[in-house]
Scaffold this motif. Sequence first.
Motif, PDB file in Angstrom:
ATOM      1  N   VAL A  52      35.576  36.062  47.662  1.00 32.84           N
ATOM      2  CA  VAL A  52      34.795  37.223  47.195  1.00 32.84           C
ATOM      3  C   VAL A  52      35.623  38.037  46.196  1.00 32.84           C
ATOM      4  O   VAL A  52      35.112  38.504  45.174  1.00 32.84           O
ATOM      5  CB  VAL A  52      34.342  38.102  48.384  1.00 32.84           C
ATOM      6  N   GLY A  53      36.913  38.165  46.459  1.00 28.58           N
ATOM      7  CA  GLY A  53      37.787  38.894  45.543  1.00 28.58           C
ATOM      8  C   GLY A  53      37.882  38.192  44.199  1.00 28.58           C
ATOM      9  O   GLY A  53      37.782  38.814  43.130  1.00 28.58           O
ATOM     10  N   LEU A  54      38.044  36.858  44.270  1.00 30.53           N
ATOM     11  CA  LEU A  54      38.156  36.089  43.036  1.00 30.53           C
ATOM     12  C   LEU A  54      36.853  36.142  42.239  1.00 30.53           C
ATOM     13  O   LEU A  54      36.852  36.326  41.016  1.00 30.53           O
ATOM     14  CB  LEU A  54      38.527  34.638  43.367  1.00 30.53           C
ATOM     15  N   LEU A  55      35.749  36.032  42.941  1.00 28.84           N
ATOM     16  CA  LEU A  55      34.436  36.125  42.284  1.00 28.84           C
ATOM     17  C   LEU A  55      34.264  37.492  41.616  1.00 28.84           C
ATOM     18  O   LEU A  55      33.820  37.592  40.468  1.00 28.84           O
ATOM     19  CB  LEU A  55      33.331  35.898  43.325  1.00 28.84           C
ATOM     20  N   SER A  56      34.662  38.546  42.334  1.00 26.28           N
ATOM     21  CA  SER A  56      34.527  39.900  41.780  1.00 26.28           C
ATOM     22  C   SER A  56      35.411  40.076  40.551  1.00 26.28           C
ATOM     23  O   SER A  56      34.982  40.650  39.545  1.00 26.28           O
ATOM     24  CB  SER A  56      34.926  40.946  42.823  1.00 26.28           C
ATOM     25  N   LEU A  57      36.643  39.594  40.647  1.00 26.19           N
ATOM     26  CA  LEU A  57      37.557  39.719  39.510  1.00 26.19           C
ATOM     27  C   LEU A  57      37.075  38.892  38.324  1.00 26.19           C
ATOM     28  O   LEU A  57      37.193  39.295  37.168  1.00 26.19           O
ATOM     29  CB  LEU A  57      38.968  39.285  39.914  1.00 26.19           C
ATOM     30  N   ARG A  58      36.505  37.728  38.627  1.00 22.60           N
ATOM     31  CA  ARG A  58      35.981  36.867  37.560  1.00 22.60           C
ATOM     32  C   ARG A  58      34.860  37.591  36.817  1.00 22.60           C
ATOM     33  O   ARG A  58      34.791  37.598  35.591  1.00 22.60           O
ATOM     34  CB  ARG A  58      35.479  35.561  38.177  1.00 22.60           C
ATOM     35  N   LEU A  59      33.978  38.226  37.602  1.00 27.43           N
ATOM     36  CA  LEU A  59      32.857  38.960  36.995  1.00 27.43           C
ATOM     37  C   LEU A  59      33.349  40.228  36.303  1.00 27.43           C
ATOM     38  O   LEU A  59      32.830  40.626  35.260  1.00 27.43           O
ATOM     39  CB  LEU A  59      31.829  39.320  38.075  1.00 27.43           C
ATOM     40  N   ALA A  60      34.362  40.853  36.897  1.00 31.07           N
ATOM     41  CA  ALA A  60      34.836  42.136  36.366  1.00 31.07           C
ATOM     42  C   ALA A  60      35.584  41.986  35.047  1.00 31.07           C
ATOM     43  O   ALA A  60      35.563  42.879  34.207  1.00 31.07           O
ATOM     44  CB  ALA A  60      35.736  42.819  37.397  1.00 31.07           C
ATOM     45  N   ASN A  61      36.235  40.856  34.855  1.00 31.49           N
ATOM     46  CA  ASN A  61      37.098  40.710  33.679  1.00 31.49           C
ATOM     47  C   ASN A  61      36.524  39.833  32.576  1.00 31.49           C
ATOM     48  O   ASN A  61      37.140  39.698  31.510  1.00 31.49           O
ATOM     49  CB  ASN A  61      38.457  40.137  34.104  1.00 31.49           C
ATOM     50  N   ALA A  62      35.384  39.224  32.812  1.00 31.59           N
ATOM     51  CA  ALA A  62      34.820  38.307  31.811  1.00 31.59           C
ATOM     52  C   ALA A  62      34.529  39.045  30.505  1.00 31.59           C
ATOM     53  O   ALA A  62      34.110  40.204  30.514  1.00 31.59           O
ATOM     54  CB  ALA A  62      33.542  37.680  32.356  1.00 31.59           C
ATOM     55  N   ASP A  63      34.760  38.377  29.385  1.00 32.57           N
ATOM     56  CA  ASP A  63      34.402  38.964  28.094  1.00 32.57           C
ATOM     57  C   ASP A  63      32.891  39.130  28.020  1.00 32.57           C
ATOM     58  O   ASP A  63      32.387  40.154  27.590  1.00 32.57           O
ATOM     59  CB  ASP A  63      34.882  38.053  26.955  1.00 32.57           C
ATOM     60  N   VAL A  64      32.209  38.086  28.461  1.00 29.66           N
ATOM     61  CA  VAL A  64      30.752  38.121  28.509  1.00 29.66           C
ATOM     62  C   VAL A  64      30.339  37.813  29.941  1.00 29.66           C
ATOM     63  O   VAL A  64      30.901  36.910  30.571  1.00 29.66           O
ATOM     64  CB  VAL A  64      30.162  37.050  27.564  1.00 29.66           C
ATOM     65  N   LEU A  65      29.392  38.557  30.471  1.00 24.45           N
ATOM     66  CA  LEU A  65      28.976  38.346  31.856  1.00 24.45           C
ATOM     67  C   LEU A  65      28.551  36.889  32.057  1.00 24.45           C
ATOM     68  O   LEU A  65      27.704  36.387  31.316  1.00 24.45           O
ATOM     69  CB  LEU A  65      27.822  39.292  32.207  1.00 24.45           C
ATOM     70  N   PRO A  66      29.161  36.219  33.050  1.00 28.69           N
ATOM     71  CA  PRO A  66      28.956  34.765  33.152  1.00 28.69           C
ATOM     72  C   PRO A  66      27.646  34.377  33.844  1.00 28.69           C
ATOM     73  O   PRO A  66      27.617  33.562  34.751  1.00 28.69           O
ATOM     74  CB  PRO A  66      30.172  34.324  33.975  1.00 28.69           C
ATOM     75  N   TYR A  67      26.564  34.977  33.412  1.00 27.50           N
ATOM     76  CA  TYR A  67      25.252  34.581  33.936  1.00 27.50           C
ATOM     77  C   TYR A  67      24.884  33.200  33.390  1.00 27.50           C
ATOM     78  O   TYR A  67      25.142  32.908  32.227  1.00 27.50           O
ATOM     79  CB  TYR A  67      24.166  35.565  33.480  1.00 27.50           C
TER      80      TYR A  67
END
Length: 699
Positions: free
Chosen positions: A534-549
Amino acid sequence: MKRTFVGLLAFAVSSAAWAQNYSGYTPASQKKQEEIEKKWLTTTDFSRFRTHLTALTSVPHTAGSVQNEKVRDYLVETMEKAGWKSTVYPYDILLPKEPGYSSVSVVAPVRIPLNNQEYVLPEDPYSAHPDLWPGWNAWSGSGNVTAEVVYANYGTKADFERLEKEGIDIKGKIVLARYGGNFRGYKAKFAEQYGAAGLIIYTDPADAGYMKGLVYPQGVFYNESSIQRGSLLTLDFTGDALTPFEPALPLDGAKKIKRLKPEEVGLHTIPVTSLPYGSVKEIFARMTGKPVPAGWQGGLPYTYRLTGGADLKVNLNVQQKKDMVRVYDVIGKWEGTENPDEWIIMGCHYDAWSFGSTDPNSGTAMMLALAESMNKLAQQGIKPKRSILIGHWDAEEHGVIGSTEWVEQMHDELKAKAVTYINLDAAVSGRNFGASASPSMKQVILETTQKISFPDSSKTLFEVWKGAKKQEPNIGNLGGGSDHIAFYMHVGVPSLNAGVGGPTLYHTNYDNLTFYEKFAEPSFQMGGMMEQWVGLLSLRLANADVLPYDIPRYATDLKTHFEAAEKQIKGYSPDFKGFVKVQKEIKELDIIAQTFDKAMAAQLKKQTKTAAQMQQINAKLRALEKAFIDEKGMYFGSWYRSLYASSDPFSGYASWVLPGIQYEIEGKKTDKLTEWDGRYAGAIQQLKNQISELNQLLK
Ligand SMILES: [Zn+2]
């Protein structure tokens, strides 16, 4: 934004080909992010989960109780100590916060008071806690009735129709229905509709008792005294019964909220309670009516019968008060360094029917451990670019109330700022990982689970999850039954629900630490693993240049869902020509989404946009899911605004995709299909237009 999973699946690509996939990252950012994630995975402290779980679940703490306020204080204290800015949001809601009086007896031909609470077990010291309550169902009516009995199997719509067909008169009778088949609230609703005087719900040994295996404390199944508690609330909206669409702000606060009167809402009026099978067997043993049809026989050692006969009388007495009760959500925030107004939100409720060691507080304990680890990361100078929020919701068990009120209060902000909602209710209850999600969140789940080691194995979480035979693990569609409902189905925040599950003594007084340590997750490794993911997922979403939808997934999933719907409709209406407008839109959506995917991948490679332009792109991306938010809402309840998904209004828990159409299918109707073709085509067209605008920005 690279997205290859679905497309490449046909070529049986091994997981290694996309193991390094960082959707939404430029090559330079990916490098940095890989370092951050490496640090994150070594920062998590696996022992903290157990510490928090023990502190949170040592006493029973139902919504509205003093004990639950102590849990609230523990949450605030822990979050603050870990450096998270925490805010308490109070709400005054209508709530049956206690069982009140509840008893069931056989009164004729013999007099037998029936046990309605779990046995005290020497193997389980928690079972002797003096504050534990008998079995009960919140939102029962009050009444004292003595009557003959009717057995209604699972008490589904079909079961009651069958009874009618069999010529069984339910009027004035006490209905006996077993758990399973639908949400318990519908058993009460149907019983009341058919004129029953009361309802007793029980867990049958064939469904979760000795017919399944050893019972507690020897095994994981319900023993003869285990009782499933639970809410009966069945309204056409979610949340506080008196304030649909509005937050139930405190009565003594500055802003006054218009409230409905309890008698206007349509709450159940008949008395309802739950019993264990060790008690209802005294009723079944004495029934004399016609034997049940196939499929209705349960696991008690008698031939089940539809009616008890005139000589068998049962007394059911429930006196349950509903009061205005103050409940509290706790929201912790880790402010983002670059885009503080873009929110990654995770949440789990903290109120429980008793101790709540699996449901819900395994999720709570994991989030607290995560909050502490994030703090350690911050001390190493690593902070997320976007804000991360942790929501601890109150009064979920009584009808998903705390989270819904918060969403209604924060409606406009969430609409603009929320990137995702990650629901973690009971998220660490075993070792079997599962997830359901809105289409756009599926890819990032697949990518991030590949980065997590599965405890006591050489495999990744992704590998264990998908199993040996499959290329792709199955990600479900979001249904009802927990705190993502308002985020996803009312506001249109892309959401997911995930956790590790296992054996459960769902909503019984035995959902405590003894059960947890012995059966649910004895290794105490999964709390740490879930925290890492969950932490990694949050950090991945939080730091992405573009939201990885995952944008193309909208087209892929919509195509599948509409094909399934058309097939169902043709089943009862062979002349149906299909959703013509929708099909045209989906085809175009697919092309435009693919264009976006390629343009975004190219853009991320060369990285020519300014920070302001990137922010604009991300704001547009957050708006995409709102294309499915329809102000008119569903015919079964206008509070449910998502055209994409809702909880099943007939069973409560299950997921309904394309709910507007599914409702027509359920009633085998055709008159509104043209209207829905138009409304869905309109939504998809809007989505398409929004993606086209993004494509323009990427030029
Ligand atoms: Zn729960």
